[in-house]
Design a protein around this motif. Structure first.
Motif, mmCIF file in Angstrom:
data_model
loop_
_atom_site.group_PDB
_atom_site.id
_atom_site.type_symbol
_atom_site.label_atom_id
_atom_site.label_comp_id
_atom_site.label_asym_id
_atom_site.label_seq_id
_atom_site.Cartn_x
_atom_site.Cartn_y
_atom_site.Cartn_z
ATOM 1 N N HIS A 163 71.730 9.557 16.847
ATOM 2 C CA HIS A 163 73.123 9.188 16.660
ATOM 3 C C HIS A 163 73.823 9.712 17.844
ATOM 4 O O HIS A 163 73.906 9.274 18.897
ATOM 5 C CB HIS A 163 73.792 8.962 15.643
ATOM 6 N N THR A 164 73.346 11.282 18.465
ATOM 7 C CA THR A 164 73.787 11.788 19.149
ATOM 8 C C THR A 164 72.940 12.042 20.321
ATOM 9 O O THR A 164 73.767 12.655 21.207
ATOM 10 C CB THR A 164 74.049 13.696 18.283
ATOM 11 N N MET A 165 71.686 11.714 20.356
ATOM 12 C CA MET A 165 70.595 11.725 21.452
ATOM 13 C C MET A 165 69.278 10.337 21.188
ATOM 14 O O MET A 165 68.726 10.659 20.791
ATOM 15 C CB MET A 165 69.680 12.767 21.731
ATOM 16 N N PRO A 166 70.294 9.183 21.170
ATOM 17 C CA PRO A 166 69.595 8.073 21.573
ATOM 18 C C PRO A 166 68.647 7.912 22.737
ATOM 19 O O PRO A 166 67.930 7.170 21.939
ATOM 20 C CB PRO A 166 70.797 7.226 21.455
ATOM 21 N N GLY A 167 68.601 8.474 23.287
ATOM 22 C CA GLY A 167 67.596 8.171 24.214
ATOM 23 C C GLY A 167 65.877 8.306 24.114
ATOM 24 O O GLY A 167 65.003 7.577 24.539
ATOM 25 N N ILE A 168 65.750 9.063 22.212
ATOM 26 C CA ILE A 168 64.453 9.588 21.776
ATOM 27 C C ILE A 168 64.438 9.142 21.012
ATOM 28 O O ILE A 168 65.372 9.093 20.124
ATOM 29 C CB ILE A 168 64.245 11.447 22.488
ATOM 30 N N ARG A 169 63.699 8.232 20.122
ATOM 31 C CA ARG A 169 63.003 7.442 19.261
ATOM 32 C C ARG A 169 62.436 9.092 18.129
ATOM 33 O O ARG A 169 61.202 8.820 18.125
ATOM 34 C CB ARG A 169 61.906 6.658 19.727
ATOM 35 N N TRP A 170 63.529 9.470 17.776
ATOM 36 C CA TRP A 170 63.282 10.550 16.657
ATOM 37 C C TRP A 170 62.654 10.574 15.599
ATOM 38 O O TRP A 170 61.072 11.038 15.178
ATOM 39 C CB TRP A 170 64.132 11.521 16.389
ATOM 40 N N ASP A 171 62.239 8.910 15.302
ATOM 41 C CA ASP A 171 61.322 9.015 14.108
ATOM 42 C C ASP A 171 59.894 8.019 14.336
ATOM 43 O O ASP A 171 59.019 8.911 13.135
ATOM 44 C CB ASP A 171 61.725 6.514 13.306
ATOM 45 N N ARG A 172 59.937 8.013 16.075
ATOM 46 C CA ARG A 172 58.138 8.047 16.623
ATOM 47 C C ARG A 172 57.954 9.439 16.819
ATOM 48 O O ARG A 172 56.581 9.840 16.571
ATOM 49 C CB ARG A 172 58.050 7.146 17.562
ATOM 50 N N LEU A 173 58.879 10.413 17.300
ATOM 51 C CA LEU A 173 58.178 11.396 17.749
ATOM 52 C C LEU A 173 57.979 12.538 16.386
ATOM 53 O O LEU A 173 56.901 13.413 15.935
ATOM 54 C CB LEU A 173 59.729 12.487 17.812
ATOM 55 N N LEU A 174 58.662 11.846 14.811
ATOM 56 C CA LEU A 174 57.763 12.862 13.634
ATOM 57 C C LEU A 174 57.414 11.590 13.380
ATOM 58 O O LEU A 174 56.184 13.161 13.034
ATOM 59 C CB LEU A 174 59.468 12.169 12.099
ATOM 60 N N PHE A 175 56.597 10.766 13.558
ATOM 61 C CA PHE A 175 54.965 10.661 13.065
ATOM 62 C C PHE A 175 53.953 10.978 13.690
ATOM 63 O O PHE A 175 53.044 11.332 13.896
ATOM 64 C CB PHE A 175 55.047 9.298 13.598
ATOM 65 N N SER A 176 54.499 11.340 15.302
ATOM 66 C CA SER A 176 53.331 11.832 16.198
ATOM 67 C C SER A 176 53.453 13.524 15.682
ATOM 68 O O SER A 176 52.141 14.176 15.621
ATOM 69 C CB SER A 176 54.062 11.560 17.838
ATOM 70 N N ALA A 177 54.025 13.876 15.571
ATOM 71 C CA ALA A 177 54.622 15.894 15.059
ATOM 72 C C ALA A 177 53.146 15.404 13.545
ATOM 73 O O ALA A 177 52.978 17.021 13.435
ATOM 74 C CB ALA A 177 55.827 15.907 13.983
ATOM 75 N N LYS A 178 53.487 14.671 12.745
ATOM 76 C CA LYS A 178 52.862 14.389 11.330
ATOM 77 C C LYS A 178 51.644 14.468 11.760
ATOM 78 O O LYS A 178 50.330 14.432 11.367
ATOM 79 C CB LYS A 178 52.475 13.680 10.623
ATOM 80 N N GLU A 179 50.798 13.389 12.731
ATOM 81 C CA GLU A 179 49.686 13.619 13.022
ATOM 82 C C GLU A 179 49.065 14.572 14.203
ATOM 83 O O GLU A 179 48.242 14.973 13.865
ATOM 84 C CB GLU A 179 49.904 11.895 14.057
ATOM 85 N N SER A 180 49.872 15.546 14.653
ATOM 86 C CA SER A 180 49.233 16.630 15.652
ATOM 87 C C SER A 180 49.074 17.629 14.071
ATOM 88 O O SER A 180 47.825 18.096 14.646
ATOM 89 C CB SER A 180 50.116 17.472 16.273
ATOM 90 N N VAL A 181 49.755 17.084 13.541
ATOM 91 C CA VAL A 181 49.184 18.600 12.428
ATOM 92 C C VAL A 181 47.707 17.673 11.196
ATOM 93 O O VAL A 181 47.251 18.969 10.910
ATOM 94 C CB VAL A 181 50.885 18.472 10.627
ATOM 95 N N PHE A 182 47.723 16.722 11.524
ATOM 96 C CA PHE A 182 47.166 16.339 10.636
ATOM 97 C C PHE A 182 45.529 16.865 11.320
ATOM 98 O O PHE A 182 44.419 17.571 10.746
ATOM 99 C CB PHE A 182 47.036 14.922 10.377
ATOM 100 N N LYS A 183 45.753 16.370 12.827
ATOM 101 C CA LYS A 183 44.883 16.950 13.451
ATOM 102 C C LYS A 183 44.270 17.997 13.838
ATOM 103 O O LYS A 183 43.490 18.173 13.806
ATOM 104 C CB LYS A 183 44.878 16.697 14.980
ATOM 105 N N VAL A 184 45.205 18.920 13.606
ATOM 106 C CA VAL A 184 44.913 20.424 13.145
ATOM 107 C C VAL A 184 44.464 21.080 11.914
ATOM 108 O O VAL A 184 43.466 21.804 11.660
ATOM 109 C CB VAL A 184 45.795 21.443 13.949
ATOM 110 N N TRP A 185 44.573 20.867 10.590
ATOM 111 C CA TRP A 185 44.762 20.545 9.338
ATOM 112 C C TRP A 185 43.312 20.033 8.718
ATOM 113 O O TRP A 185 41.846 20.939 8.505
ATOM 114 C CB TRP A 185 45.780 20.033 8.374
ATOM 115 N N TYR A 186 42.646 18.598 9.473
ATOM 116 C CA TYR A 186 41.722 18.271 8.830
ATOM 117 C C TYR A 186 40.563 18.850 9.025
ATOM 118 O O TYR A 186 39.690 19.011 8.353
ATOM 119 C CB TYR A 186 41.174 16.774 8.856
ATOM 120 N N PRO A 187 40.716 19.341 10.616
ATOM 121 C CA PRO A 187 38.533 19.551 11.168
ATOM 122 C C PRO A 187 38.720 21.148 10.072
ATOM 123 O O PRO A 187 37.260 21.967 10.040
ATOM 124 C CB PRO A 187 38.908 19.397 12.018
ATOM 125 N N LEU A 188 39.828 21.645 10.158
ATOM 126 C CA LEU A 188 39.812 23.535 9.375
ATOM 127 C C LEU A 188 39.070 22.339 7.683
ATOM 128 O O LEU A 188 38.671 24.255 7.719
ATOM 129 C CB LEU A 188 40.797 23.920 9.941
#
Length: 240
Positions: free
Chosen positions: A119-144
């Protein structure tokens, strides 16, 4: 380096995608071209980068890395294991997630900040950013850990001003190289229609990767270029 990216696949890599559709073959080849260029900048000799049973790339001994691809973008980050314990990067289009996806990947607290920032910053798709952040977390977590990590086992908070995010894990956290793997810090970027997230995990006694750029190499290319040119580029993974 003449010829399209697929011409530079190792025979074992080519076999992996021999029956895939052309788009998948292109993604597979281009992102590995990125990874080999980044590794080459560290003096690592070219080797096949084959996926494991989970699809994660298997890096040479003493090397850590991460790859990502989406429409219009390919990227890889590579470092020596003595300097960086783990890497995670992910790129997504700055477009809304398909209907129903947010409810599948988000905790209630995350849904709240996604809706507020949408609502406050509509130029960024925050739902997709959340998904991306969780993907990055998994890519660090899983190999270790070689353990799965569900979307609801990582709570993400973003700083919309500083371009950072934190991930608090709710699973039993192992200790790797003196670091307890229960919390990650990363950076995010929205630019040119793309959302990019990145995490780098340093040894407990290490210095920030950004303070020693020769230790961490990134190669990012557009997927539309027939002969992609490497670019040492953003985002700069945050140190922990």
């Amino acid at each position: 380096m003449p010829g399209p990216p697929a011409d530079h696949l190792h025979p074992q890599e080519a076999q992996v995608v021999s029956h895939a559709v052309p788009q998948r073959q292109r993604e597979f080849a281009t992102v590995r071209l990125c990874a080999r260029r980044a590794a080459g900048a560290l003096g690592v000799r070219p080797v096949p980068l084959l996926p494991d049973r989970r699809g994660a790339p298997q890096w040479p001994d003493g090397v850590v890395g991460a790859m990502t691809h989406c429409a219009g973008y390919r990227g890889a980050a590579v470092a020596r294991r003595q300097d960086v314990v783990g890497l995670g990067i992910d790129a997504e289009p700055n477009q809304p997630c398909p209907e129903g996806v947010l409810e599948l990947i988000a905790l209630e607290r995350e849904v709240e900040w996604v809706r507020t920032l949408s609502h406050t910053m509509p130029g960024i798709r925050w739902d997709r950013l959340l998904f991306s952040a969780k993907e990055s977390v998994f890519k660090v977590w899983y190999p270790l850990t070689r353990r799965e990590l569900d979307f609801d086992e990582a709570h993400i908070e973003v700083d919309p001003v500083e371009g950072t995010f934190t991930a608090q894990l709710s699973v039993a956290a192992p200790t790797v190289d003196g670091r307890r793997l229960d919390r990650f810090t990363g950076r995010w970027l929205c630019r040119n229609g793309l959302l990019i997230t990145a995490i780098s995990l340093l040894p407990a006694a290490g210095q920030a990767a950004s303070a020693a750029p020769e230790r961490l190499r990134q190669v990012l290319v557009p997927d539309i270029a027939p002969h992609p040119a490497a670019a040492e580029a953003v985002p700069r993974p945050a140190a922990r």
